[in-house]
Design a protein around this motif. Structure first.
Motif, short mmCIF file in Angstrom:
data_model
loop_
_atom_site.label_atom_id
_atom_site.label_comp_id
_atom_site.label_asym_id
_atom_site.label_seq_id
_atom_site.Cartn_x
_atom_site.Cartn_y
_atom_site.Cartn_z
N VAL A 731 0.88 -1.21 -0.02
CA VAL A 731 0.03 0.13 -0.09
C VAL A 731 0.79 1.14 0.14
CG1 VAL A 731 -1.67 1.42 1.20
CG2 VAL A 731 -1.90 -1.03 1.23
N LEU A 732 1.88 1.29 0.84
CA LEU A 732 2.93 2.45 0.96
C LEU A 732 3.79 2.68 -0.39
CD1 LEU A 732 4.14 2.03 4.74
CD2 LEU A 732 2.45 3.79 3.85
N GLU A 733 3.85 1.59 -1.06
CA GLU A 733 4.80 1.59 -2.04
C GLU A 733 3.95 2.11 -3.31
OE1 GLU A 733 6.95 -1.17 -5.50
OE2 GLU A 733 5.95 -2.00 -3.93
N GLN A 734 2.92 1.93 -3.37
CA GLN A 734 1.77 2.49 -4.27
C GLN A 734 1.52 3.97 -4.27
OE1 GLN A 734 -2.12 1.06 -4.32
NE2 GLN A 734 -2.64 1.76 -6.29
N TYR A 735 1.36 4.58 -3.10
CA TYR A 735 1.44 5.99 -2.83
C TYR A 735 2.58 6.58 -3.14
CZ TYR A 735 -3.39 5.69 -0.99
OH TYR A 735 -4.82 5.59 -1.05
N ALA A 736 3.73 6.03 -2.75
CA ALA A 736 5.05 6.62 -2.97
C ALA A 736 5.37 6.73 -4.31
CB ALA A 736 6.07 5.77 -2.05
N ARG A 737 4.96 5.64 -5.00
CA ARG A 737 5.34 5.98 -6.42
C ARG A 737 4.52 6.55 -7.52
NH1 ARG A 737 9.73 2.18 -7.70
NH2 ARG A 737 9.87 0.27 -6.41
#
Length: 785
Positions: A731-737
């Motif tokens: 989840v965090l990776e999706q927002y970070a990218r």
């Protein structure tokens, strides 16, 4: 060439996120004969180009690259010859290389939101964003701000969608295949970057100003709140029409809130687009409306849309005026203190940026026009216009604005056009002002020393700024001197590196205030003792001077004389000073505590401003704990989310037995103020069962809420079982990218950083940093590694 008219026939390919179009353009050479036409068209597949004659069509030779179409005309055309060409094309905006700007987050021009209809939390929409030269990613044009054309758009779309474009809706036609074609027509000329279309599942709330129809486009769930969001638009139009001496000049005004917009808002002529943070219910509106941005985009319809900057170098002629409209609206609607509080924030923005960046307001040299959408063009530009208004006086200032608009309406202007209009009105040579403030970088840094010698008050002003990069300023300014209980105002002109001014006074001054109108955009160093700050609070009447004194005295509450001022400030009319005073007593434990508690309790219950009530509850808890449980409990039913959030935190701390009921009552709320106390509690209690709750809150948050919740989520994941940690990392990776906002991407990156000890996360952080397109964010990531 001069592009006179653009007719677009558009249909949408949702699968590929393409725009299929037929563009019919009317053109003529400006002056010199032409046999070739070059159009901006980014990443198009061009199927055919034909010259339209009265009775037939003729194929024209052309070739195109990734950014332009080069067309060979059938003959040489003079400035007296109009001609028409028809271009059939497919625009592929999604295929353009990724670009991440600071203010405008993408340059793809045309956007499909949830094209596959796969996200239940995101409605399908399309919308465009053309500034600076991004509209040529979806229709062929001459994509420069000094070009103007009339237009018409035939938009074919799903029949359940509602559409919006420039001008007026002439008709909607149902097609045999079940689609619908909406025909929008704009008879007044506008620059290409201000063309727009948008479509989706919107409810339209209708309003009116004089004979001008107003439309508020919102998602169906927000229809009951549309008038609360936009309902002051008509009053703004009346006020702006009065001060400019020119009625709103367009046939309609529509405002639409879309999802995933790549900037805050865009002033497309007659149809402003806003990002989703403007979607607010009545409780959120209690905590604050978005009149700043609504006024800003509306004022652009005079400054930017009606008179457009001649080049992006002159961007400040658009943005400085729109920025200053925020001050003007607050001054009119809420009074000078509210306006000056806003101006203080603008000063802060500019001075923060000026620590690392000093640019001319008018910039003829830049790498990318997007670089100029900064606190120079906006905040500094608006503050400069305020200084110009104070120098010329209101009547001359607004007379000059009217003359500027009348002279250059439906055309473009540059900075010297503005200067010469002000010179015509005032009869003064204003080169000095424009040279210092529009055409040079930096700002004054002033040291003020005062003295009293034999019946004369003296002030010595020294300009300390670096004269290698910043001008030696000419600064007309007022000085207030209090002597023998009376105030006198003197007008001086600071124009030397160091100069001393003398004033006859009846006795040694009690107080001297340099720049008594507080209008200079300058860093001013003027030493004062505690007694002078106290005098300043009680005797000056400008927001900035009272703020400075209260800000200093708030840090000295153990001193009885300073504390008295802060206690008195709990009762002053302007809410922000009450809020400052409330916060000054956080964790206070000294003399007058009982009186302070009681006054703050009264504010928590009765203050008309929710920000004061919310902070009063927080401070009251820090100095009163469980003594004020009834106040906290009552505040849980407040109309304001911020007050509810403060009360929820206090109740959970002071009455732990009530926590299960409070969680049940408030866990369904999606507002940040209410969610944070619950998130903190779940983290502290290591309540691993709340994983889905965090994910649900994140998916329902707007951008500001996301910034906070992603970091809370990272903290929550630190103690979760490994499976939930791995799910959360995704989840965090999706927002970070992928998120449009650099602030949201950074928050997700920080959330991941809390999990850096887990296998593979450090490598993931490095890869995110490596692939980040925003240079500022990329540099920040590198400094964190």
């Amino acid at each position: 060439h001069d592009l006179l008219h653009t007719k677009l026939e558009l249909s949408l390919d949702w699968e590929h996120q393409w725009v299929n179009g037929i563009a019919t353009l009317t053109l003529k050479p400006y002056f010199y004969p032409q046999d070739q036409l070059i159009l901006d068209a980014k990443n198009f597949e061009v199927h055919s180009i034909r010259l339209l004659n009265e009775f037939d069509e003729k194929d024209l030779k052309f070739f195109n690259d990734d950014s332009r179409i080069y067309i060979t005309l059938d003959t040489v055309y003079s400035r007296h010859n109009e001609y028409h060409i028809k271009i059939e094309y497919t625009a592929r905006p999604r295929s353009r290389p990724d670009f991440k700007g600071k203010a405008i987050g993408s340059d793809k021009g045309f956007y499909f939101i949830d094209p596959g209809n796969t996200d239940p939390d995101v409605p399908r929409q399309v919308w465009t964003q053309g500034e600076t030269d991004y509209n040529s990613a979806w229709f062929p044009t001459i994509d420069q701000p000094n070009e103007r054309m009339t237009g018409e758009i035939y938009l074919t779309l799903d029949k359940e969608f509602v559409s919006l474009s420039n001008g007026v809706l002439v008709y909607s036609r149902t097609n045999d295949d079940g689609t619908r074609t909406d025909y929008w027509k704009m008879d007044q000329p506008l620059p290409p970057y201000l063309f727009m279309v948008a479509a989706g599942d919107f409810v339209i709330i209708k309003d009116q100003w004089k004979q001008v129809p107003l439309y508020y486009y919102v998602e169906p769930d927000y229809a009951p709140f549309a008038r609360g969001i936009f309902g002051r638009t008509g009053e703004m139009m009346t006020y702006f029409s009065e001060i400019t001496g020119m009625d709103y000049p367009w046939p309609k005004y529509a405002q639409i809130i879309v999802r995933e917009f790549v900037t805050g808002a865009m002033e497309n002529t007659t149809a402003t687009v806003y990002y989703e943070d403007l979607l607010k219910d009545n409780h959120e509106l209690v905590d604050g409306n978005d009149d700043n941005i609504i006024a800003h985009e509306l004022f652009h319809h005079w400054f930017g849309d009606l008179v457009t900057c001649e080049s992006w170098a002159n961007l400040a002629l658009n943005e400085a005026f729109a920025n200053y409209s925020e001050y003007l609206w607050k001054e009119y609607k809420h009074g000078p203190d509210e306006a000056d509080l806003h101006a203080m924030g603008e000063r802060s923005q500019y001075f923060d940026e000026a620590r690392t960046k000093r640019e001319n307001l008018i910039r003829y040299y830049y790498d990318d026009p997007n670089d100029m959408f900064d606190s120079h063009s906006y905040a500094k530009g608006g503050l400069i216009l305020h200084m110009l208004r104070k120098y010329t006086g209101d009547e001359a200032f607004f007379t000059a604005l009217n003359r500027y608009l009348e002279k250059y309406k439906f055309s473009s202007a540059e900075v010297h056009d503005l200067r010469m209009v002000f010179e015509e009105v005032t009869g003064e040579d204003l080169n000095w002002f424009f040279d210092e403030w529009f055409l040079a970088s930096g700002h004054p840094v002033l040291k003020i020393d005062e003295n009293y010698v034999e019946g004369k008050a003296q002030i010595t002003v020294t300009q300390l700024q670096d004269l290698n990069t910043t001008p030696l300023y000419r600064l007309p300014v007022a000085v207030d001197i209090w002597s023998s209980g009376a105030k006198e105002t003197y007008h001086i002109v600071v124009d030397k590196l160091k100069q001393t001014f003398e004033f006859n006074v009846s006795s040694k001054p009690e107080f001297i205030l340099f720049d008594s109108e507080q209008q200079l955009l300058a860093e001013v160093q003027h030493s004062r003792d505690i007694g002078q700050f106290i005098f300043q609070f009680y005797h000056t009447d400008h927001f900035q001077t009272r703020y400075e004194s209260l800000d200093t005295l708030s840090q000295l509450t153990q001193d009885s004389t300073a504390r008295k001022v802060v206690i008195d400030a709990l009762n002053v009319p302007f809410w922000y000073f009450r809020q400052m005073a409330v916060n000054a007593f956080e964790d206070y434990n000294g003399p007058d505590l009982a009186e302070i508690r009681e006054k703050i309790n009264q504010l928590a219950v009765q203050d008309p401003v929710s920000a004061v009530r919310a902070d009063a509850i927080s401070t009251l808890f820090s100095i009163g704990k469980e003594h004020f449980n009834e106040t906290y409990k009552r505040a849980l039913a407040d109309t304001s989310y911020s007050v509810i959030g403060s009360a929820l935190y206090a109740c959970m701390q002071s009455t732990p037995e009530a926590i299960p009921g409070l969680i049940k009552q408030f866990q369904g709320f999606n507002n940040l103020y209410v969610t944070i106390p619950l998130a903190s509690y779940f983290i502290d209690q290591k309540d691993f069962s709340r994983y889905e709750w965090f994910v649900e809150k994140i998916s329902g948050m707007k951008w500001e809420g996301l910034w906070y919740m992603l970091q809370y989520f990272g903290e929550f994941l630190m103690n979760c079982p490994n499976l939930d940690q791995r799910r959360g990392i995704v989840v965090l990776e999706q927002y970070a990218r992928q998120h449009k906002s650099i602030y949201v991407r950074f928050a997700a990156y920080q959330g991941l950083g809390l999990l850096a000890d887990l296998s593979g996360v450090e490598e993931l952080l490095k890869d995110i940093a490596k692939n980040e397109k925003d240079e500022t964010l990329k540099s920040l990531y590198q400094s964190m590694q």
